[in-house]
Enzyme design. Sequence first.
Site, PDB file in Angstrom:
ATOM      1  N   GLU A 138      65.496  55.304  45.720  1.00 30.16           N
ATOM      2  CA  GLU A 138      65.746  56.394  46.659  1.00 30.16           C
ATOM      3  C   GLU A 138      67.180  56.878  46.492  1.00 30.16           C
ATOM      4  OE1 GLU A 138      64.995  57.757  51.266  1.00 30.16           O
ATOM      5  OE2 GLU A 138      65.534  55.710  50.918  1.00 30.16           O
ATOM      6  N   MET A 273      66.770  48.771  51.691  1.00 31.08           N
ATOM      7  CA  MET A 273      65.877  49.811  51.175  1.00 31.08           C
ATOM      8  C   MET A 273      64.438  49.419  51.400  1.00 31.08           C
ATOM      9  SD  MET A 273      65.430  52.662  49.671  1.00 31.08           S
ATOM     10  CE  MET A 273      63.753  53.268  49.521  1.00 31.08           C
ATOM     11  N   ASN A 275      61.487  49.819  50.153  1.00 31.57           N
ATOM     12  CA  ASN A 275      60.428  49.836  49.143  1.00 31.57           C
ATOM     13  C   ASN A 275      59.138  49.249  49.699  1.00 31.57           C
ATOM     14  OD1 ASN A 275      62.522  50.476  47.149  1.00 31.57           O
ATOM     15  ND2 ASN A 275      63.112  48.343  47.489  1.00 31.57           N
ATOM     16  N   GLU A 308      63.774  48.859  58.466  1.00 31.55           N
ATOM     17  CA  GLU A 308      63.069  48.971  57.186  1.00 31.55           C
ATOM     18  C   GLU A 308      61.559  48.801  57.366  1.00 31.55           C
ATOM     19  OE1 GLU A 308      64.811  50.289  55.093  1.00 31.55           O
ATOM     20  OE2 GLU A 308      66.783  49.743  55.883  1.00 31.55           O
ATOM     21  N   HIS A 311      59.854  51.914  58.457  1.00 29.96           N
ATOM     22  CA  HIS A 311      59.577  52.829  57.347  1.00 29.96           C
ATOM     23  C   HIS A 311      58.237  52.540  56.675  1.00 29.96           C
ATOM     24  CE1 HIS A 311      63.221  55.154  57.028  1.00 29.96           C
ATOM     25  NE2 HIS A 311      64.010  54.136  56.747  1.00 29.96           N
TER      26      HIS A 311
HETATM   27  N1  BES Z   1      66.206  54.480  53.114  1.00 35.15           N
HETATM   28  C1  BES Z   1      67.435  53.855  53.459  1.00 35.15           C
HETATM   29  C2  BES Z   1      68.218  53.362  52.276  1.00 35.15           C
HETATM   30  C3  BES Z   1      68.982  54.417  51.528  1.00 35.15           C
HETATM   31  C4  BES Z   1      70.143  54.931  52.049  1.00 35.15           C
HETATM   32  C5  BES Z   1      68.571  54.831  50.289  1.00 35.15           C
HETATM   33  C6  BES Z   1      70.846  55.876  51.353  1.00 35.15           C
HETATM   34  C7  BES Z   1      69.264  55.773  49.589  1.00 35.15           C
HETATM   35  C8  BES Z   1      70.422  56.299  50.121  1.00 35.15           C
HETATM   36  C9  BES Z   1      67.188  52.674  54.374  1.00 35.15           C
HETATM   37  O1  BES Z   1      66.034  52.722  55.118  1.00 35.15           O
HETATM   38  C10 BES Z   1      68.308  52.683  55.373  1.00 35.15           C
HETATM   39  O2  BES Z   1      68.314  53.542  56.200  1.00 35.15           O
HETATM   40  N2  BES Z   1      69.242  51.762  55.253  1.00 35.15           N
HETATM   41  C11 BES Z   1      70.388  51.748  56.106  1.00 35.15           C
HETATM   42  C12 BES Z   1      70.396  50.575  56.991  1.00 35.15           C
HETATM   43  C13 BES Z   1      69.737  50.910  58.274  1.00 35.15           C
HETATM   44  C14 BES Z   1      69.580  49.732  59.147  1.00 35.15           C
HETATM   45  C15 BES Z   1      70.466  51.966  59.070  1.00 35.15           C
HETATM   46  C16 BES Z   1      71.620  51.725  55.238  1.00 35.15           C
HETATM   47  O3  BES Z   1      71.482  51.518  54.052  1.00 35.15           O
HETATM   48  O4  BES Z   1      72.691  51.947  55.756  1.00 35.15           O
HETATM   49 ZN    ZN Z   2      66.085  54.034  56.694  1.00 36.20          ZN
END
Ligand code: BES
Ligand code: ZN
Length: 870
Positions: A138, A273, A275, A308, A311
């Site tokens: 992503e 992430m 996945n 996660e 999602h």
């Molecule tokens: N989908 C994101 C991960 C992501 C972030 C992929 C930026 C590519 C670019 C994941 O679900 C996410 O939101 N992760 C957060 C943590 C969350 C608890 C707020 C993060 O990585 O900060």
């Molecule tokens: Zn997220």
Amino acid sequence: MEQFKKQPRLPKFAVPKRYDLRLKPDLSACKFTGSVSIDVDVVADTRFIVLNAAELSINTGSVSFSPPNSSKVFEPSKVDLVEEDEILVLDFADTLPLGVGVLAIGFEGTLNEKMKGFYRSVYEHNGEKKNMAVTQFEPADARRCFPCWDEPACKATFKITLDVPSELVALSNMPVIEEKVNGPLKTISYQESPVMSTYLVAIVVGLFDYVEDHTPDGVKVRVYCQVGKANQGKFALEVAVGTLGLYKDYFAVPYPLPKLDMIAIPDFSSGAMENYGLVTYRETLLLFDEQHSAASNKQGVATVVAHELAHQWFGNLVTMEWWTDLWLNEGFATWVSYLATDSLFPEWKIWTQFLDETTNGLTLDGLAESHPIEVEVNHAAEIDEIFDDISYSKGASVIRMLQSYLGVECFQKSLASYIKKHAYSNAKTEDLWAALEEGSGEPVTKLMNTWTKQMGYPVVSVKVKDQKLEFEQSQFFSSGSHGDGQWVIPITLCCGSYEKKKSFLLQTKLETQDVKEFSFDSNKSSWIKLNVDQTGFYRVKYDEELAARLRYAIENKLLTGTDRFGILDDSFALCMARQLPLTSLLALMAAYREEHEYTVLSNLISITRKVGRIAADARPDLMDNINQFFINLFQYSAEKLGWDAKQGESHLDAMLRGEILTALAVFGHKETLNEASRRFDAFLNNRNTPLLPPDIRKAAYVAVMQSVTSSNRTGFESLLRVYRETDLSQEKIRILGSLSSSPDPTIVLEVLKFSLSPEVRSQDAIYGLRVSKEGREVAWTWLKDNWDYIEKTFGGFLISRFVSEVVSPFASFEKVKEVEEFFASRETPAIARTLKQSIERVNINANWVKSIQGEKNLGEALQELAYRKY
Ligand code: BES
Ligand code: ZN
């Protein structure tokens, strides 16, 4: 050919249905080879097939297309990988037959070090450094691993096969169906997945231990971590199993896959992430060590796991159509993660803590350089920057606002029907509104469009006018200017008690409401509070009379924690926007002296630190009194909490203690500094001393760093020693986050250099950037000197953090010019928005400084506040 270049999206005359993907990573040479057979549905006449690929070398001779029901195999006359556009264009001499054919491609690539695509991460096993192979796709990096239609709407099934060293663990989205060992290599094939987007495909190959459990309906759940640390995965495992059960009920659809693996990856650019079936995490956000992790770490793990896993439904089962609707994924998962955490850990009062999200959203969205929640995306390089507080925090906050307007039950039922309707498919923002509108009969689309299609938010000014209340909305900007946005605002208000409540939709600029029913009178206890419980995404500005009554209500403990939080936070924002004098803000802050609620105090601390910094620029002569006032403000809670944990104390007290002590250390409170140093010494002698449990370690570290200078480096060196000794990432981060709080610029510079050294994983370098106010200048010079290296090393969204952390703390117009000049020739799409936002912040700070300098009675007011006897 030219027609396919510079396009935001792929042409849709051929679409993928199924990928049969085989990969063979070589962990020592850091390379991989692969082949993919894609069932492609040719839906319109075309001679071309256009898909995504980047940084791959395609074996031209291996490319072929076999149409349905025909023995003829088409070979392309041209195979073009256009790196600028990250597309692979296959030109066939003849028009391809309609229907589903098989496109075969062989390719090779590098296991890179950039934490995206198919990359390598380094870990230690028995004292030896080893590589693991990991994917992070992503938003748009699957194309760096295999040629594919790398857009969220192009869902297909995936059948994956891996050739890996026999002694390693190899994981992917689905369970293994077959494993064939053949000497030093083994071939593992995985079950075919349901339809899913490319950005959710995942592979991890390395050495791991795991802990395992399963849900009541048989989903196998595992947490994988470094060999020897399986115990640290137990907490996340428990949360995962609990959360899966909850979501199954909430979304009224069971978890869609047969297994769920979660795994800690040492080099990992974001936090975690989602996945499908194989969620990857930073170590700090998955592993919990009973001995050495803090309460805040525990909360971090729980909320991230909940996020996660949300999602898996919201994002993976139902996916946004395009990145414009990224907020549907992230805003929603953020909001739901609070729902799950609240249900698992009610004592954490997580919905009160949710107000930090709202504050973050409001802060970013108060800039002229913000953007709407639904944001136009024309190029893959623009996507990284929208993983920001607008998509996450504002997104989550407007969902909360809507839920509170529609009611909990109706909201949940409508959501469940949205999920059911769009499962295994894609959706847009308007589809969500349609489901909620149908479920509630309320004009959801009309209301919500004002919040997601335009940037910014309103400040609602309230005045009393002969027994009536007058409400006026205008767009709020931290700069102090007013915009002409208008919103449909769900207004709620209470008068004198939480029983006397009223709500209405403010749809125009100005509206008057009769409040006779409340017999609002001149009695001081007759307060009025808008935005009850702070569920709305707006700020409130009260007239002087109403503000004074609210202060009285706070002092007399008549309001809830959420409302106390809101009044303070709005006043701070209004002060920065120069609509409220600093003296008034300080007077209000004094009303919070006996505050006891974690989230309110935590915000009060962060406000004192921001005010402290701006005041140091505006009135350095007053700093002694300012620090003294802040110390007084936290005395009450500091004494109540003490240094040692009380038997059976709450999670929130444990978190609060650390934050209060850190603040006292930064404000130079002598007793705190001395006690910290005593306990730190004990800790150096014995890492398990009860004198320095994890919850107060950061405070002690910050305190120690306050007295470190170039001629007195002992504390610094001791901390570096602890850093080097520990193998717990959370401990390393605590230390990194403390080192640059030293007031000595030479030390700060040394810390910054350390952050870029091989001893700090590149994802962690940003923790050293939050420097003391004395270190600001040296950090800026350092950033300039190292910019080329930083830009080369930190792709994706990490790079923007370097800009915002280093630039935003400044408060002068000269610095604005300097920053603009430096970046004039160095701007790239990846930092464009962040740079503009950071410069805007410096301008706001500079204006704020000027206005504070114009406050004639500030010195006197502070004298009184600093020496007030309670
Ligand atoms: N989908 C994101 C991960 C992501 C972030 C992929 C930026 C590519 C670019 C994941 O679900 C996410 O939101 N992760 C957060 C943590 C969350 C608890 C707020 C993060 O990585 O900060
Ligand atoms: Zn997220």
